[in-house]
Structure formats: C-alpha cells, structure tokens
Design a protein around this motif. Sequence first.
Motif, PDB file in Angstrom:
ATOM      1  N   LEU A   1      -4.841  16.582 -72.664  1.00 54.09           N
ATOM      2  CA  LEU A   1      -5.821  17.486 -73.218  1.00 54.09           C
ATOM      3  C   LEU A   1      -6.805  17.984 -72.593  1.00 54.09           C
ATOM      4  O   LEU A   1      -7.065  19.303 -72.592  1.00 54.09           O
ATOM      5  CB  LEU A   1      -6.594  16.642 -74.545  1.00 54.09           C
TER       6      LEU A   1
ATOM      7  N   SER B   1      -5.092  20.872 -70.635  1.00 50.66           N
ATOM      8  CA  SER B   1      -4.818  21.936 -71.471  1.00 50.66           C
ATOM      9  C   SER B   1      -6.273  22.736 -71.866  1.00 50.66           C
ATOM     10  O   SER B   1      -6.095  23.879 -71.844  1.00 50.66           O
ATOM     11  CB  SER B   1      -4.407  21.437 -72.690  1.00 50.66           C
ATOM     12  N   ALA B   2      -7.371  22.050 -71.807  1.00 49.41           N
ATOM     13  CA  ALA B   2      -8.518  22.829 -72.450  1.00 49.41           C
ATOM     14  C   ALA B   2      -9.019  23.584 -71.166  1.00 49.41           C
ATOM     15  O   ALA B   2      -9.122  24.863 -71.466  1.00 49.41           O
ATOM     16  CB  ALA B   2      -9.597  21.686 -72.530  1.00 49.41           C
TER      17      ALA B   2
ATOM     18  N   GLN C   1      -1.301  22.499 -74.553  1.00 50.33           N
ATOM     19  CA  GLN C   1      -2.065  21.831 -75.747  1.00 50.33           C
ATOM     20  C   GLN C   1      -1.087  21.233 -77.041  1.00 50.33           C
ATOM     21  O   GLN C   1      -1.551  20.517 -77.490  1.00 50.33           O
ATOM     22  CB  GLN C   1      -2.883  22.938 -75.995  1.00 50.33           C
TER      23      GLN C   1
ATOM     24  N   VAL D   1     -10.776  25.044 -78.247  1.00 45.47           N
ATOM     25  CA  VAL D   1     -10.839  24.372 -76.923  1.00 45.47           C
ATOM     26  C   VAL D   1     -12.066  23.651 -77.081  1.00 45.47           C
ATOM     27  O   VAL D   1     -12.192  22.342 -76.866  1.00 45.47           O
ATOM     28  CB  VAL D   1     -10.641  25.263 -75.839  1.00 45.47           C
TER      29      VAL D   1
ATOM     30  N   ILE E   1     -10.457  20.395 -78.750  1.00 44.76           N
ATOM     31  CA  ILE E   1      -9.788  19.874 -77.733  1.00 44.76           C
ATOM     32  C   ILE E   1     -10.688  18.982 -76.621  1.00 44.76           C
ATOM     33  O   ILE E   1     -10.322  17.830 -76.417  1.00 44.76           O
ATOM     34  CB  ILE E   1      -8.905  20.790 -76.757  1.00 44.76           C
TER      35      ILE E   1
ATOM     36  N   SER F   1     -10.817  15.056 -75.701  1.00 41.00           N
ATOM     37  CA  SER F   1     -10.415  14.481 -74.317  1.00 41.00           C
ATOM     38  C   SER F   1     -11.659  13.862 -73.909  1.00 41.00           C
ATOM     39  O   SER F   1     -11.393  13.123 -72.889  1.00 41.00           O
ATOM     40  CB  SER F   1     -10.305  15.811 -73.730  1.00 41.00           C
TER      41      SER F   1
END
Length: 262
Positions: free
Chosen positions: A45, A48-49, A160, A226, A230, A234
């Motif tokens: 995560l 991905s962010a 994501q 995000v 996210i 995370s």
Amino acid sequence: MIAADLSPVLLGALGSLAAGLATAVGAAPILFIDPPSERRERVLLGFSAGVMLAASFFSLIMPGVEVLEAGGNPSSRAAAVMAMAVLLGAGGIAAMNRFAPVDHLVIGESGDPRGMIRRIWLFVIAITLHNFPEGMAVGVSFGTGDLDQGLATALGIGIQNMPEGLAVAASLATLGYGRGWSFLGALATGLVEPLGGLLGVLVVVNVGWLLPWGLGLAGGAMIYVVTAEIIPLSQREDADGHAILALMVGLVGMMFLDIALG
C-alpha cells in the motif's frame, strides 16, 4: 511499439481494463493460500501511494497545465483552472466517501454478526463505486495521446487495486462464500474500472477543451484517495517504518521514470 499505433480510445479502454484486472491479481491468493501478512500488505500500500502521488502530479496535473498554456492561457490562469479542477476532483471523492465510506475491515469474531455482515457489504459496494473514478483517471491519461503518461497512471492504480481485491475476497469469504465466488466477487468490483476508463477517454478525445479539466479532476481524485485512504492504512501499526520507506521508493521511482522518459 505496437501500443503506440493504437488509438487513444482503445488504449484508454485497455489500460483501465488492465488496472481493473489487477483487483483479480490481488484476490488470487484466496484461491490457493492464506492471505499475505498485514506487514506485506502495508508495504504494498505504501509503494502504491508513492506511485499514485507521483503520477497525480507528473502525469496528470503538470500535463494539464501544459495543455492550458499551449492553448494561449497565461500561467496564472492555467494554474487557477488546474487548482479548481483538482479541488473538484477531490471534493467529488470526498462526497462519495460520505455516501459510501470505505471501511477497510479487520475481520474478527467481535461485534454484532448482523452488523458485521452489513459493514462487509457496504465495504464491497464502496470499493466498487470508488473504482469508477479511478478508471476514469486512467482513461483521461491515455486520452492525452501520451502513452507513458497513461501507463504511469494505470500502473499506480493497478498496484493500489491489488490489496483492495484481496480485502474484498477475504471479506466475502467471511460471509460463507466459497473461494471461487469470493474471487469472482473481487473481480467484479474491478471490472467497473474499464467502464469509467472508456467514458473518460471518450470525453477528452471528443471534447478537447475538457482535457485539462479531466486531468485535474483525475489528479485531485487520486490525491484524495491516497491521502485519505491508502496512506492511513499503510501507516497502521507501521512501527518499523517500512511502509513509509516503500512510499518514498514508489514516489521517487515513478518521478524518475516520468521525467527521464519525458
């Protein structure tokens, strides 16, 4: 390169489909093995962010400003238009969150079972709704005609989508659905993205003046997702700091690729 010869509409549809299918990739472990540890999910995560933040600015917002300036707008007007578009994009996702908030569940035996069932289905529905504007972001990116820009956005959203797919599959499994049906349910939530992608790319290709607005809306939506969803996930119990390190690696890596590839 074959992809470079395809139309932006087809690329937008295919790119958003690929990002949506990443949901199924993330859900695949439910078919064979136990879900990955929370630590690995947090690192994924975080990465991905970082990718999505870099893609928001370097693949969506800054190209939108360049399109406006190329159309004869002074820098101040281009900045103002893009700022409004970003705020509208973020505001749209914020409003959607109030209607169907995304509660990333910690499944357990505590709490009212009927309440848990309701929360699980709300979670699945909310993930499905959120995938539509994410698909639009991919479609809009390919609608610019810049293949690298489209691929960067599709990559960030696709990464994501993987933990989201696993979360949906695991949630459905707790309701008693078999492994196969849980996997198919997660896949179905991701297949909303190509619908959004096709709409996004058709709009910007056929109504050219909407392109910078579309880029700004997509960028604002991605930044909101995000920062509001996210990154907090995370950072949950990330005492070792691995998730934030993964975020920086994803951000710098995507930034480098975006600048180096022009």
